[in-house]
Design a protein around this motif. Sequence first.
Motif: not given
Length: 804
Positions: A589-609
């Motif tokens: 879980v990382k604060l991005t350079g654009g002032q948001r929160i990024g969740l990294f390392g997500v499996k493709k099939e988990d994206l919609p849920s």
Amino acid sequence: MKKLVMIGNGMAGVRTIEEILKLSPEQFEITIFGQEPHPNYNRIKLSNILQGDTSFDEIIINPLDWYKENNIQLFTGESITKIDVESKKVISDQGREVAYDELIIATGSNSFILPIPGADKIGVTGFRDIKDCEMMIKSAAEYKKAVVIGGGLLGLEAARGLLNLGMKVDVVHLMPSLMERQLDPIASSLLKAELESQGMRFLMEKETVEVIGDERVAGLRFKDGSFVQADLVVMAIGIKSNTIVAKNSGIYVNRGIVVNDYMETSAPHVYAVGECAEHREIVYGLVAPLYEQGKVLAERLCGREASAYEGSVTGTQLKVAGVDLFSAGEIYEDGTTKSIMVYNEYEGIYKRALIRNNRIVGIVLYGDTKDSTRLYRMLSKKEDITGISIFESQCSAEGGSGDIASMPNDELVCGCNGVTKGAIVEAIKTQGLITLDQVSHCTNAGRSCGRCKPMVNDILAYTLGDQFDANAAQKTSICGCTTISREELIAEIREKGLTSVKEVMNVLEWNNEEGCTKCRPAINYYLGMIHMDEYKDDRDSRLVNEKMHANIQKDGTYSVVPRMYGGVTTAADLKKIAEVAEKYEVPLVKLTGGQRIGLFGVKKEDLPSMWKELDMPSGYAYGKTLRTVKTCVGAQFCRYGTQDSMSLGIELEKKFERLDTPHKVKMGVSACPRNCSEAGIKDIGFVGIDGGWEIYVAGNGGVDLRAGDLLATVKTEAEVMEMTGAYLQYYRETANYLERTSKWVERVGLEHVKEVLANEETRKELNERMDQTLKKYIEPWNEAIESENIKDKYYANHIVKAGE
Ligand SMILES: Cc1cc2nc3c(=O)[nH]c(=O)nc-3n(C[C@H](O)[C@H](O)[C@H](O)COP(=O)(O)OP(=O)(O)OC[C@H]3O[C@@H](n4cnc5c(N)ncnc54)[C@H](O)[C@@H]3O)c2cc1C
Ligand code: SF4
């Protein structure tokens, strides 16, 4: 499928993979590790970048999509530290272990840095990769005086670049003449005089013994006790094969990793190509021989009857404007050689061929290199020259044979890529090619240093005869699938009323009916821009991140970045994000350079849920669209702020989110000139002043660092919105696809943009078209949640290939 792993993502290695894919695309499951954080790029063109002729984006040879399309797993920014040759696996600096059946080492080389005191000071660099180039460009913005150590090819190209960047440049050279290994004294003195006239200064016969200064370099001290001042020192004195992984793994290394004629190392199933390899005691430092090695290795790995690699004769050219130079083979006479020489001192043209036993063994051409390919062929084929006129082109700048008809078919035209005249003629005839771009795309000719492009053009003219159209040949087509330029494409879409990507490619007779990853996203964008509300987006023509509405990461997982308008969030949203991150075991879980929160390392099939549970709009962290609007806290909290930066940032983001733009667009809003949101390096930046806002445009904080230019000063937020809408729409309508605003403004001119936007009526019309466009967008994550079709097609767990 056999597992093929490659260490090194550079020019020779990736060319080998390209050859393998051509021969046998299904044979290997390929994994590539690259230490640099970039996809494969044309290192040769770093000189052009430094000299300001080209941009970083333009030197990418194979973009990330290419790896994806060819099912290549790429790990960038990750080095292999050890090869376990017994259990056949590689181990990376991040602890990753990957097994191989066959392994290619293509680790290139490193700049040779003089082992002298002070060489580790800040401001001392080699000239090898994008990072070095960035460092030089940055230094030139801050400092004035550069010294390049090394008067060879690389040193002179670096020096020319630094001059172009506005620095004063001294070149320090150990020997009495420049490029002494490639040029004889006459050619060398002509070169020196030309470079001096361009502003370079030379300190010849100087041996550097110390880099002086405190933390940062302040100068160099020489063996004779003299001294030169320097804010930046570039060491361009040679390269050293990068053999460390091989050495650490018990593979036999001399100057390079020792290989046989099939690029096999001392370890079974381990091969080496490129500058890291030593073949018959030679380590090559130019791409032409490395590509030959790559071809032999590809044939070997694919089980073809591979012809042995027997070594190469190399030719040298210098990529400096105003200098025409070619050299190959031996340079200095001995008792067994004689010279044929012509010298036009007045025009600065000098040609010399060194002959032994009726055969050319060395060539030096300065000022007119038109004879280079013909002489180079004679040299490499050891042709008997009895009765043959050596220099066909006159000894004058106007001269030149240009006689394609008399050129044999097996004569090399593109030395870097080993492409002959015959191969080019054949491709033109059988593939119906009419532009230089198309010939490059089809044959590879001109894809490396680009020096052969004039000759390729002559071959086009000769082969096409009456059908040759000089304008069309030179035109920059949007990609190799067509001869059509951006302007023509837009005019044709409008005139012929074309409405889909397929229709464009059909009606405009694309020579590749499926298009490619360059033209399909561009056509899709232009159609959307022209047919503002009725165009149905062709999702499969989009670049992979946009198609998936998430950024694909180097290990094949995705990142999810929800919108946070103006960088502002709430406790409730933070809680939701935390819960989702926990539930899906998000590794980062990382604060991005654009002032948001990024969740990294997500499996493709988990994206919609995940999107569903987050219940927040997409932050479009992946799109050619408005990314973020960074804000400072401004008048609401800060003691200095004169304006309400957060409210304006939120308003801008809410209005322009999802808009398709030629490239990504970032904004920043600062409530006072202290500029805490770094609005000065954004595509559009707003800086609060007493009684209004300054609007800065065309800034860039990325690889091509650029400060924004003042577009306008306005009084109200309504005026900010109006000017921004007009500016963005004008950019949308006139930029090339994938052209950042900084490049666009440099191309069309800031004054021109100001002039257009000064007209109230024009601004109004641009804003109307903008508003009409904005109406059509829908929230993509929500759409995916609601549509079973989308979920199944893009996110179900079966393999989706880019471009499918
Ligand atoms: C400024 C400049 C100008 C040039 N001009 C010309 C020219 O005009 N004509 C010409 O023919 N040649 C030119 N060259 C030389 C040409 O670029 C090289 O010969 C060519 O790039 C070598 O290819 P390679 O694959 O062996 O190495 P590289 O292209 O250097 O690739 C090696 C890659 O391996 C990576 N790597 C190293 N170790 C590891 C590890 N342990 N794990 C993972 N990755 C690793 C490196 O980061 C690098 O990206 C120029 C070079 C430079 C620097
Ligand atoms: S830019 Fe000005 S107003 Fe905004 S946070 Fe910085 S100092 Fe405060």
